[in-house]
Write a protein that holds these residues in place. Sequence first.
Motif, PDB file in Angstrom:
ATOM      1  N   ALA A  75       0.822  -1.215   0.000  1.00 25.79           N
ATOM      2  CA  ALA A  75       0.000   0.000   0.000  1.00 25.79           C
ATOM      3  C   ALA A  75       0.854   1.263   0.000  1.00 25.79           C
ATOM      4  CB  ALA A  75      -0.936   0.009   1.215  1.00 25.79           C
TER       5      ALA A  75
ATOM      6  N   GLY B 188      13.329  -2.448  -0.123  1.00 25.85           N
ATOM      7  CA  GLY B 188      13.309  -1.665   1.120  1.00 25.85           C
ATOM      8  C   GLY B 188      14.714  -1.456   1.662  1.00 25.85           C
TER       9      GLY B 188
ATOM     10  N   GLY C 259       4.712   0.473  -3.964  1.00 25.85           N
ATOM     11  CA  GLY C 259       3.729  -0.596  -4.199  1.00 25.85           C
ATOM     12  C   GLY C 259       2.664  -0.142  -5.180  1.00 25.85           C
TER      13      GLY C 259
ATOM     14  N   ALA D 276      11.372   4.044  -8.945  1.00 23.72           N
ATOM     15  CA  ALA D 276      11.826   2.889  -8.156  1.00 23.72           C
ATOM     16  C   ALA D 276      11.038   1.637  -8.542  1.00 23.72           C
ATOM     17  CB  ALA D 276      11.676   3.182  -6.666  1.00 23.72           C
TER      18      ALA D 276
HETATM   19  P1  NAX Z   1       6.191   4.058   1.768  1.00 25.27           P
HETATM   20  O1  NAX Z   1       6.423   4.534   3.158  1.00 25.27           O
HETATM   21  O2  NAX Z   1       5.316   4.842   0.855  1.00 25.27           O
HETATM   22  O3  NAX Z   1       5.581   2.602   1.829  1.00 25.27           O
HETATM   23  C1  NAX Z   1       6.114   1.596   2.607  1.00 25.27           C
HETATM   24  C2  NAX Z   1       4.992   0.656   2.954  1.00 25.27           C
HETATM   25  O4  NAX Z   1       5.568  -0.445   3.626  1.00 25.27           O
HETATM   26  C3  NAX Z   1       3.951   1.291   3.888  1.00 25.27           C
HETATM   27  O5  NAX Z   1       2.668   1.092   3.336  1.00 25.27           O
HETATM   28  C4  NAX Z   1       4.148   0.519   5.189  1.00 25.27           C
HETATM   29  O6  NAX Z   1       2.925   0.327   5.897  1.00 25.27           O
HETATM   30  C5  NAX Z   1       4.707  -0.797   4.679  1.00 25.27           C
HETATM   31  N1  NAX Z   1       5.502  -1.556   5.639  1.00 25.27           N
HETATM   32  C6  NAX Z   1       6.352  -1.093   6.594  1.00 25.27           C
HETATM   33  N2  NAX Z   1       6.868  -2.120   7.289  1.00 25.27           N
HETATM   34  C7  NAX Z   1       6.372  -3.248   6.744  1.00 25.27           C
HETATM   35  C8  NAX Z   1       6.511  -4.615   7.036  1.00 25.27           C
HETATM   36  N3  NAX Z   1       7.259  -5.025   8.062  1.00 25.27           N
HETATM   37  N4  NAX Z   1       5.846  -5.511   6.287  1.00 25.27           N
HETATM   38  C9  NAX Z   1       5.041  -5.095   5.270  1.00 25.27           C
HETATM   39  N5  NAX Z   1       4.855  -3.818   4.964  1.00 25.27           N
HETATM   40  C10 NAX Z   1       5.508  -2.901   5.693  1.00 25.27           C
HETATM   41  O7  NAX Z   1       7.632   3.826   1.161  1.00 25.27           O
HETATM   42  P2  NAX Z   1       8.049   3.649  -0.374  1.00 25.27           P
HETATM   43  O8  NAX Z   1       8.300   4.978  -0.948  1.00 25.27           O
HETATM   44  O9  NAX Z   1       7.082   2.750  -1.033  1.00 25.27           O
HETATM   45  O10 NAX Z   1       9.501   2.965  -0.207  1.00 25.27           O
HETATM   46  C11 NAX Z   1       9.642   1.648   0.254  1.00 25.27           C
HETATM   47  C12 NAX Z   1      11.094   1.324   0.500  1.00 25.27           C
HETATM   48  O11 NAX Z   1      11.833   1.413  -0.697  1.00 25.27           O
HETATM   49  C13 NAX Z   1      11.790   2.269   1.484  1.00 25.27           C
HETATM   50  O12 NAX Z   1      12.584   1.486   2.373  1.00 25.27           O
HETATM   51  C14 NAX Z   1      12.706   3.077   0.598  1.00 25.27           C
HETATM   52  O13 NAX Z   1      13.826   3.555   1.299  1.00 25.27           O
HETATM   53  C15 NAX Z   1      13.074   2.052  -0.443  1.00 25.27           C
HETATM   54  N6  NAX Z   1      13.639   2.545  -1.697  1.00 25.27           N
HETATM   55  C16 NAX Z   1      14.593   1.797  -2.288  1.00 25.27           C
HETATM   56  C17 NAX Z   1      15.170   2.149  -3.477  1.00 25.27           C
HETATM   57  C18 NAX Z   1      16.232   1.302  -4.122  1.00 25.27           C
HETATM   58  O14 NAX Z   1      16.751   1.727  -5.148  1.00 25.27           O
HETATM   59  N7  NAX Z   1      16.612   0.145  -3.602  1.00 25.27           N
HETATM   60  C19 NAX Z   1      14.796   3.414  -4.151  1.00 25.27           C
HETATM   61  C20 NAX Z   1      13.472   3.942  -3.725  1.00 25.27           C
HETATM   62  C21 NAX Z   1      13.176   3.794  -2.264  1.00 25.27           C
HETATM   63  O15 NAX Z   1      13.803   4.841  -1.579  1.00 25.27           O
END
Ligand code: NAX
Length: 328
Positions: A13, A130, A17, A242
Amino acid sequence: MKAPITVSITGAAGQIGYALLFRIATGEIFGKDQPVNLRLIEIEPGMAALKGVMMELDDCAFPLLNEVVGTSCLNEGFKGANWALLVGSVPRKAGMERGDLLGINGKIFISQGQAISRNAARDVRVLVVGNPCNTNALIAMRHAVSIPDDRFFAMTRLDENRAKSQLARKAAVHPSKVTNLCIWGNHSATQYPDFTNAKINNRPCTDVISHVAWLKGEFITTVQQRGAAIIKARGASSAASAANAALDTVKSLITPTPKGDWHSVAVCSDGSYGIEPGLIASMPIRTNEEGTWEVVQGLPIDSFSQEKINATIAELKEERDAVKHLLP
Ligand code: NAX
């Protein structure tokens, strides 16, 4: 009709995602004749938003979308997964040290690795997005005792795409003309986008771009700092790009790599290029006809590149040591 492929996505969500699910559901990634099951995993506070996302998936009536499950239970979420895209994690908040983030997110990846090991399909492949993605992948891999290490990946494709785009802009060519671009090491500000082996229109990048000071300076820092620049401009971190990079990674791992080229993804090191075995480090990867991957061997590494690679690998070792207590 083929049997459906099952894709589990954590953080479904969240903003990445949201940019990811619909493209998978269209058949863009696994093929226009390949039905897909989506198993969407969120933590309890994200379940209400996930319900809304699932309603939107319903409202698309995608022909290839076979089944959608939304859950906060890891066993249910990873059941039968052929691909697990681990996107969800806790973002870094003000006042939080990198070590704090490593500890908080590291714990998440213990239970996810264990649940994948217990529940996923035997051919599961796991891509960690993540952050800090390399070390999170290491933790998940070490706890997924029944899954071979070569099925774990951490995403550096966004960095590769960013680097290609920067080189293309400088050379005034389309980004598709930039090939052989490898990101080495960690998905962090120490990553090294290797211009020394890159090609533009099949010519060495350094022949096409003669501005060496730019290549060694601004180019590298622009790629390393691009995530922060997006946050500053957009007020939110990269999401569509991403998600696009995650899908590029999956496509590159299921499709034979074009002859002579490679793609960047962090994998469990086998010691190639002197990178300590067992670290999850980004390097040049080729996917072969059988769908397995290998590290491209024999690339020349000059002293400038070696220094940069050493720095990013040193950071990966520090991260690993910081989460030692989370590793079995
Ligand atoms: P968001 O904060 O919009 O979404 C993260 C979602 O993960 C939230 O809906 C939250 O409820 C959920 N969540 C948290 N802990 C969880 C768990 N234990 N199990 C299941 N769901 C969980 O973040 P978003 O912008 O979507 O980014 C997600 C991740 O991608 C972050 O860690 C971010 O740092 C990382 N990224 C990685 C990149 C890469 O190149 N490897 C680049 C983009 C991004 O920064």
